[in-house]
Design an enzyme around this catalytic site. Structure first.
Site, PDB file in Angstrom:
ATOM      1  N   LYS A  84      34.570  22.677   0.749  1.00 38.15           N
ATOM      2  CA  LYS A  84      34.982  23.322  -0.493  1.00 38.15           C
ATOM      3  C   LYS A  84      33.835  23.908  -1.306  1.00 38.15           C
ATOM      4  CE  LYS A  84      39.046  20.573  -1.499  1.00 38.15           C
ATOM      5  NZ  LYS A  84      39.502  19.579  -2.468  1.00 38.15           N
ATOM      6  N   ARG A 142      23.592   0.519   3.365  1.00 37.05           N
ATOM      7  CA  ARG A 142      23.926   0.266   1.960  1.00 37.05           C
ATOM      8  C   ARG A 142      23.686  -1.195   1.580  1.00 37.05           C
ATOM      9  NH1 ARG A 142      28.908   4.366   0.932  1.00 37.05           N
ATOM     10  NH2 ARG A 142      27.676   5.862  -0.254  1.00 37.05           N
ATOM     11  N   GLY A 190      27.899  12.011   2.560  1.00 36.55           N
ATOM     12  CA  GLY A 190      28.225  11.130   3.683  1.00 36.55           C
ATOM     13  C   GLY A 190      27.866  11.694   5.056  1.00 36.55           C
ATOM     14  N   GLY A 202      28.613  11.919  -3.899  1.00 38.99           N
ATOM     15  CA  GLY A 202      29.194  12.415  -5.155  1.00 38.99           C
ATOM     16  C   GLY A 202      28.254  12.201  -6.327  1.00 38.99           C
TER      17      GLY A 202
END
Ligand code: 13P
Length: 649
Positions: free
Chosen positions: A199, A36, A355, A378
């Site tokens: 999920k 990053r 991730g 996300g």
């Protein structure tokens, strides 16, 4: 959606507030993965090379509004010092306050001040206006290169740009938007999305948005058990999201109705609990033991997923296949990482977000081989849902993205093309913020596809046939074009209307066939010389537009561009005057508004064609309603084409 690019930012030495996502994994003060940090270096260098001081802000981890030393940004500042050895880099022990303000004000040109973790203040995630104000004092110009945080409405993401009157997106954000924008608009088929993680509820919106274009939906990870439950199967002690079972049933039905293969694991690695990996056994999906839980996909599933991936041209993967943190439940995820690299080798576009999947491809050492490894899980999911990132809303600029097409007509060769695309790549034709599309002859398209993809430009076909398949000797269908790597096609070029005899009706059929198959259309319109001399220009052009578009609900401002090409100006060296071009384009926009409404018309690209060359490109494209050009003769040489692209704004 368009955002002001850092490429257009002449900083004038002003102080930059750069929000990056430097949320790197740190253990005992050591950075485990600096990806990053490296991914924003280009933006940092670009700003300091212009002599601007840079205030660099980021969050790290989730300290929940408290000072947690393990989440200090200090190691990040140290790492930057190691990388940017020529640059003076300071570290502030807070991110707001008088001391920090003094440090920021004292920065000299090209120096960097790294702020302490923004999330040591709970006001950051609460998007507190006063906190935003204190941050905004630190800079004059706002730059967002924090892709991984751009789905969050936090103070540094939305509050600061609102106060600083907008801002710019950095190189990383721009690249992420380009890659995902392209996948969403024009996935090459077969198109496979692989979803994992726990999920189903997190991924429902993504599934709904991608399903219409999808060929295969692979579901792994704990998510699969919710689907098994929906199918009435035993799931033992596996995690099931009970309140999403009905949603899973709906997804199964929707996939079936759309002809999408929903691919679930065939076998599962089960164990009594997560810490009993040595007791793990493999069971078929419809034979899961009641006293065990599933923690990974089994070997047959891995084989099935592999086969599907190798047959795909576009693969997006988000979410692990099992309990990746704990061996031996990491095997499925690791194997998939390797398969992503294999698929890329065989010409697929392979993109990873999220991730755990990102970590898996890095640990497998294949990240570099993939088409793209997103820095945001996300945020990339949000894009795949077809939504705008909230942090970018404040940066949005109204207006239409420029579009420049090179229409080679019946010219060019393999050799010329390879040289040409390499020259566009090296000449950074991407830099100018336009969608650049090469309309090459059919025979060259497939060979050019990997090169244009690398250069960040699009490939277009000069024609299309309206039937899907069958006995139509010599014709080429939309699906064939997509398979060759095309994302655009021309419909209604004057040479086809007037030399080949294409009617308005044919043009409309072609447009419908291409757009329904997921391609985007450049609809060409324009009057002949005698029509012009008889004062019929408006009637002719309006008629062509209405005949092609009226009553269609499949076109959007993102899959349509209108090219006004007066036939008397094509290949003749005669160009319409800038005033003539602008007034015709304004009329076209009005006629399009009459069909689809003002919002659509305000966003659709209207470009000009007819003897555009480097010497007249700037003038011809100067009108407010002129969003680019379709270039014939002058596009055959890379140099002159790049010069034209450079004039697009
Ligand atoms: P010229 O630029 O050669 O006039 O061609 C224009 C054109 O027809 C592009 O489609």
């Amino acid at each position: 959606m368009q955002y002001p690019s850092i490429r257009d930012l002449k900083t004038g030495g002003k102080r930059i507030f750069l929000r990056a996502d430097l949320n790197v994994p740190i253990e005992d003060g050591k950075i485990l993965d600096d990806t990053r940090i490296r991914s924003v270096l280009r933006t940092i260098r670009y700003l300091i090379e212009q002599g601007s001081p840079v205030v660099l802000a980021s969050h790290l981890g989730r300290p929940k509004g408290k000072i947690v030393p393990a989440y200090s940004m200090k190691p990040v500042a140290e790492k930057l010092k190691e990388i940017l050895t020529e640059t003076r880099i300071l570290f502030a022990r807070d991110c707001i306050g008088k001391r920090v303000e003094a440090m920021a004000a004292g920065l000299k040109p090209g120096e960097i001040l790294v702020l302490e973790n923004l999330r040591f203040h709970k006001e950051e995630t609460a998007n507190d206006p006063e906190f935003s104000r204190k941050l905004a004092i630190l800079g004059d110009i706002y730059v967002n290169d924090a892709f991984g945080t751009s789905h969050r409405e936090h103070a540094s993401m939305v509050g600061v740009p609102a106060i600083l009157g907008g801002g710019y997106v950095g190189f990383l954000v721009e690249k992420e938007l380009r890659v995902f924008g392209e996948l969403i608009r024009h996935p090459r088929k077969p198109y496979t999305v692989i979803l994992g993680g726990v999920k189903v509820s997190d991924k429902v919106a993504v599934i709904e948005n991608v399903l219409p274009k999808l060929d295969n939906l692979i579901v792994g990870g704990a998510m699969a058990f919710t689907f098994f439950k929906a199918m009435g199967l035993e799931t033992g002690k596996s995690i099931v999201e009970e309140d999403t079972v009905q949603t899973a049933k709906d997804i199964i039905k929707a996939a079936e109705a759309r002809g999408v293969n929903l691919i679930l694991p065939l076998d599962i690695v089960c164990a009594p609990d997560r810490n009993s990996g040595d007791e793990a056994i493999v069971r078929r999906f419809d034979d899961l033991p009641a006293d065990m839980a599933g923690f990974d996909i089994g070997p047959e599933s891995i084989e099935l997923f592999h086969r599907t991936m190798m047959e795909s041209r576009t693969i997006i993967w988000n979410g692990p296949m099992g309990l990746f943190e704990i061996s031996p439940f990491d095997i499925g995820t690791r194997q998939l990482a390797a398969f992503m690299a294999d698929a890329t080798t065989y010409g697929a576009s392979a993109v990873v977000g999220g991730g755990d999947s990102m970590r898996a491809v890095r640990e497998a050492g294949v990240a570099e081989q993939l088409t793209h490894v997103s820095t945001g899980g996300g945020a990339s999911l949000k894009l795949l849902q077809g939504e705008e990132l909230p942090a970018l809303e404040h940066l949005r600029i109204e207006g239409v993205k420029p579009f420049i097409g090179a229409n080679w007509k019946m010219n060019g060769s393999m050799e010329l093309g390879i040289e040409y695309i390499t020259a566009l790549d090296e000449g950074n034709v991407n830099y100018f913020g336009a969608d650049v599309v090469l309309f090459a002859p059919f025979t060259l398209l497939a060979a050019f596809a990997p090169l244009t993809e690398k250069a960040g430009i699009y490939l277009g076909a000069q024609d299309i046939f309206w039937e899907e398949k069958g006995a139509f000797t010599g014709e080429i269908s939309a699906a064939m074009l997509a398979e060759a790597g095309c994302t655009w096609f021309l419909a209604g070029h004057s040479e086809r209307r007037h030399l080949i005899g294409e009617t308005d009706e044919i043009v409309r059929k072609k447009l419908i066939a291409g757009v329904t198959s997921g391609l985007s259309c450049v609809l060409c319109v324009g009057e002949l010389l005698d029509e012009r001399e008889a004062g019929k220009t408006e009637e002719v052009v309006r008629g062509q537009i209405e005949a092609a578009l009226k009553g269609l609900d499949i076109v959007t401002p993102y899959n349509l561009v209108v090219a006004y090409e007066p036939v008397w100006a094509i290949g003749t060296g005669k160009t319409a005057t800038p005033q003539e071009v602008q007034s015709m384009h304004a009329l076209i926009r009005k006629w399009v508004a009459g069909i689809f409404g003002d919002d659509f018309a305000g966003e659709v690209g209207i470009i000009y064609g007819g003897s555009v060359k480097p010497s007249n490109a700037e003038e011809v494209m100067s009108g407010n309603d002129v969003n680019g050009a379709l270039v014939g003769g002058a596009s055959l040489k890379a140099d002159s084409f790049i010069e034209i692209v450079a004039e697009c704004r």
